[in-house]
Design a protein around this motif. Structure first.
Motif, PDB file in Angstrom:
ATOM      1  N   SER A 157       1.143  -1.873  -0.193  1.00 15.46           N
ATOM      2  CA  SER A 157      -0.356  -0.226  -0.100  1.00 15.46           C
ATOM      3  C   SER A 157       0.840   1.324   0.281  1.00 15.46           C
ATOM      4  O   SER A 157       2.139   1.182   0.658  1.00 15.46           O
ATOM      5  N   LEU A 158       0.241   1.912  -0.114  1.00 15.50           N
ATOM      6  CA  LEU A 158       1.253   3.215  -1.330  1.00 15.50           C
ATOM      7  C   LEU A 158       0.741   4.562  -0.150  1.00 15.50           C
ATOM      8  O   LEU A 158       1.459   5.451   0.360  1.00 15.50           O
ATOM      9  N   GLY A 159      -0.672   4.224   0.058  1.00 19.05           N
ATOM     10  CA  GLY A 159      -1.368   5.184   1.091  1.00 19.05           C
ATOM     11  C   GLY A 159      -1.934   6.243   0.311  1.00 19.05           C
ATOM     12  O   GLY A 159      -1.768   6.540  -0.535  1.00 19.05           O
ATOM     13  N   CYS A 160      -2.775   7.387   1.002  1.00 21.87           N
ATOM     14  CA  CYS A 160      -3.250   8.656   0.178  1.00 21.87           C
ATOM     15  C   CYS A 160      -2.206   9.786  -0.151  1.00 21.87           C
ATOM     16  O   CYS A 160      -1.035   9.122   0.434  1.00 21.87           O
ATOM     17  N   SER A 161      -2.289  10.570  -1.200  1.00 22.84           N
ATOM     18  CA  SER A 161      -1.476  11.386  -1.219  1.00 22.84           C
ATOM     19  C   SER A 161      -0.332  12.195  -0.382  1.00 22.84           C
ATOM     20  O   SER A 161       0.256  11.969  -0.268  1.00 22.84           O
ATOM     21  N   MET A 222      -6.420   5.278   8.466  1.00 20.82           N
ATOM     22  CA  MET A 222      -7.546   5.251   7.246  1.00 20.82           C
ATOM     23  C   MET A 222      -6.805   4.245   6.439  1.00 20.82           C
ATOM     24  O   MET A 222      -7.416   3.039   5.928  1.00 20.82           O
ATOM     25  N   CYS A 223      -5.355   4.485   5.508  1.00 18.33           N
ATOM     26  CA  CYS A 223      -5.024   3.579   4.842  1.00 18.33           C
ATOM     27  C   CYS A 223      -4.167   2.189   5.712  1.00 18.33           C
ATOM     28  O   CYS A 223      -4.268   1.506   4.793  1.00 18.33           O
ATOM     29  N   ASN A 224      -4.076   2.556   6.974  1.00 22.43           N
ATOM     30  CA  ASN A 224      -3.333   1.092   7.761  1.00 22.43           C
ATOM     31  C   ASN A 224      -4.822   0.141   7.760  1.00 22.43           C
ATOM     32  O   ASN A 224      -4.808  -0.836   7.542  1.00 22.43           O
ATOM     33  N   LYS A 225      -6.186   0.962   8.031  1.00 25.58           N
ATOM     34  CA  LYS A 225      -6.912   0.294   8.280  1.00 25.58           C
ATOM     35  C   LYS A 225      -7.340  -0.671   6.820  1.00 25.58           C
ATOM     36  O   LYS A 225      -7.848  -2.030   6.921  1.00 25.58           O
ATOM     37  N   TYR A 254      -1.403   6.057  -8.772  1.00 21.91           N
ATOM     38  CA  TYR A 254      -1.929   5.106  -7.661  1.00 21.91           C
ATOM     39  C   TYR A 254      -1.671   5.662  -6.259  1.00 21.91           C
ATOM     40  O   TYR A 254      -0.676   6.523  -6.427  1.00 21.91           O
ATOM     41  N   THR A 255      -2.809   4.759  -5.507  1.00 17.18           N
ATOM     42  CA  THR A 255      -2.386   5.776  -4.143  1.00 17.18           C
ATOM     43  C   THR A 255      -3.691   4.522  -3.616  1.00 17.18           C
ATOM     44  O   THR A 255      -3.627   3.296  -4.037  1.00 17.18           O
ATOM     45  N   GLY A 256      -3.103   3.949  -2.069  1.00 19.50           N
ATOM     46  CA  GLY A 256      -3.612   2.719  -1.580  1.00 19.50           C
ATOM     47  C   GLY A 256      -2.935   1.479  -1.809  1.00 19.50           C
ATOM     48  O   GLY A 256      -1.687   1.223  -2.182  1.00 19.50           O
ATOM     49  N   THR A 257      -4.084   0.278  -2.450  1.00 16.07           N
ATOM     50  CA  THR A 257      -3.811  -0.635  -2.692  1.00 16.07           C
ATOM     51  C   THR A 257      -2.753  -0.847  -3.528  1.00 16.07           C
ATOM     52  O   THR A 257      -3.539  -0.429  -5.256  1.00 16.07           O
ATOM     53  N   VAL A 258      -1.767  -1.291  -4.283  1.00 15.20           N
ATOM     54  CA  VAL A 258      -0.605  -1.481  -5.120  1.00 15.20           C
ATOM     55  C   VAL A 258      -0.243  -2.944  -5.046  1.00 15.20           C
ATOM     56  O   VAL A 258      -0.747  -3.505  -4.344  1.00 15.20           O
ATOM     57  N   PHE A 259      -0.454  -3.905  -6.951  1.00 17.76           N
ATOM     58  CA  PHE A 259      -0.331  -5.419  -6.693  1.00 17.76           C
ATOM     59  C   PHE A 259       0.471  -5.730  -7.841  1.00 17.76           C
ATOM     60  O   PHE A 259       0.127  -4.277  -8.702  1.00 17.76           O
TER      61      PHE A 259
END
Ligand SMILES: [Zn+2]
Ligand SMILES: [Zn+2]
Length: 411
Positions: A157-161, A222-225, A254-259
């Protein structure tokens, strides 16, 4: 850019057919956007400092002075289409897929050409982790339906901006006095797009980064959750994945989940495809503030990972004819066979060749049976059937020939 020749086409068709069926069973609907877009669409979405925009795009000016680019990826055009057609008014969630050509002028290497092909999906309209899961499950099951085994889903996860910015600052701080240890590319990245340093394949860079701050530690509550929920659901659904703390994507949106999906058969450039969230892109394009998640797979890469697979040749009949009236008879019979026996390929002679060379042609096209019609056959209302394997020939009445063919092809 490469030609895809008829003898290779079946693999492509098989992948595309499996993909379409599978995607539609999950509720995705196909979208086709133009192959060209205005350049600024990509520079805005993907980011000026990325490799794609700075080095790899096919960009040119048309006769009226407009800056255009052959699409290097599918997400930005779809986000544009989503906004342009107010798709949020049609349905709260848009589930879209595409299959098509993309263009990047990178150095060609194994499994990568300048025109390449992708299968991709986008779910636009939700920020919930369950959408990430939906995308990942479908991706995994589709790869299995292609016949792929041993692929690995890597997740981060990259997290929000805000998180991304905070982490970028931390990483820059860490790298400040280590720049001379980095490769040339990374020295540029530190200034322009520091996150990309994380997935550099250079051994020295890897060493420098082994003690770098962790992107996971920069995630807000939030991003952690969100990321925890994604991992928890995947575990409960028994979908195997690896957490890859250094996984970042080469596109700014990209923000948040990446795969990323990798396969050992592909060597050092082992990604078959990748995806993630892009929760800000639709809003940046002037649309509503909605979350979105998707992925893109390279068809060339899937084919490479599949390795050798047997072609399934369709059941084939060749109608060999000698003489003018028999030719007409042959064309009629071919139509009847095509109508009555589904999924069968019927060839007729279009060259006016000798019987011998028609047999050769039948062989080359994989025909199991040849129906021979000459003047004699026409007079006696009979045909001769030749089994191409045993080379046996039998005479069959014109009225029962289709039944006879069906029987012989069924064996
Ligand atoms: Zn955050
Ligand atoms: Zn490097």
């Amino acid at each position: 850019m490469e030609d895809i020749l008829p003898q290779d086409m079946w693999v492509w068709r098989r992948i595309e057919d499996v993909a379409r069926k599978q995607l539609e069973s999950y509720g995705y609907r196909e979208i086709r956007t133009p192959i060209l877009e205005e350049t600024r669409l990509f520079t805005r979405a993907i980011g000026e400092a990325t490799d794609i925009v700075s080095k790899e795009m096919y960009t040119f000016t048309d006769r009226k002075g407009r800056q255009l680019t052959l699409r290097p990826e599918g997400t930005a055009p779809i986000a544009r289409a989503y906004v342009e057609h107010s798709m949020d008014k049609i349905s709260p969630i848009a589930m879209l897929y595409y299959i098509g050509s993309m263009f990047r002028s990178e150095r060609p290497q194994k499994g990568r050409s300048r025109q390449f092909h992708q299968i991709g999906v986008e779910i636009i309209g939700t920020t919930l982790p369950v959408a990430d899961i939906n995308v990942i499950i479908q991706l995994r099951n589709m790869l299995k339906s292609f016949g792929l085994r041993d692929f690995i889903i890597k997740l981060n996860s990259l997290g929000c901006s805000k998180d991304k910015d905070a982490f970028a600052e931390k990483l820059c701080g860490y790298l400040r006095d280590k720049e001379k240890l980095l490769c040339e590319d990374c020295r540029v990245r530190v200034k322009k797009n520091v996150l990309r340093v994380l997935d550099c394949k250079n051994e020295n860079c890897k060493k420098v980064l082994s003690k770098a701050p962790n992107i996971g530690d920069s995630l807000c509550g939030m991003c952690n959750k969100h990321f925890k929920e994604v991992k928890d659901m995947l575990e409960k659904l028994q979908i195997e994945f690896e957490e890859a703390k250094n996984l970042v994507r080469g596109l700014d949106y990209y923000t948040g989940t990446v795969f990323e999906v990798t396969h050992p058969a592909l060597g050092s450039q082992d990604a078959i495809g990748a995806g993630g969230r892009y929760d800000n892109l639709v809003k940046e394009f002037g649309g509503p503030d909605v979350g979105a998640v998707g992925y893109a797979l390279g068809i060339e890469r899937i084919i490479m990972a599949l390795g050798k697979i047997e072609e399934q040749i369709p059941k084939t009949v060749f109608i060999a004819t000698m003489g003018y009236e028999p030719k007409i008879m042959g064309l009629q019979l071919a139509e009847e066979i095509r109508k009555k026996l589904k999924g069968i390929t019927v060839f007729t002679d279009v060259k006016g060749s000798s019987l011998k060379s028609q047999f050769r042609n039948a062989d080359r096209n994989g025909a199991r049976v040849v129906i021979i019609i000459g003047e004699d056959e026409l007079k006696s209302k009979k045909t001769t059937i030749r089994d191409m394997k045993s080379r046996e020939q039998v005479s069959v009445g014109m009225d029962t020939v289709i039944n006879e063919i069906e029987k012989r092809l069924g064996e």
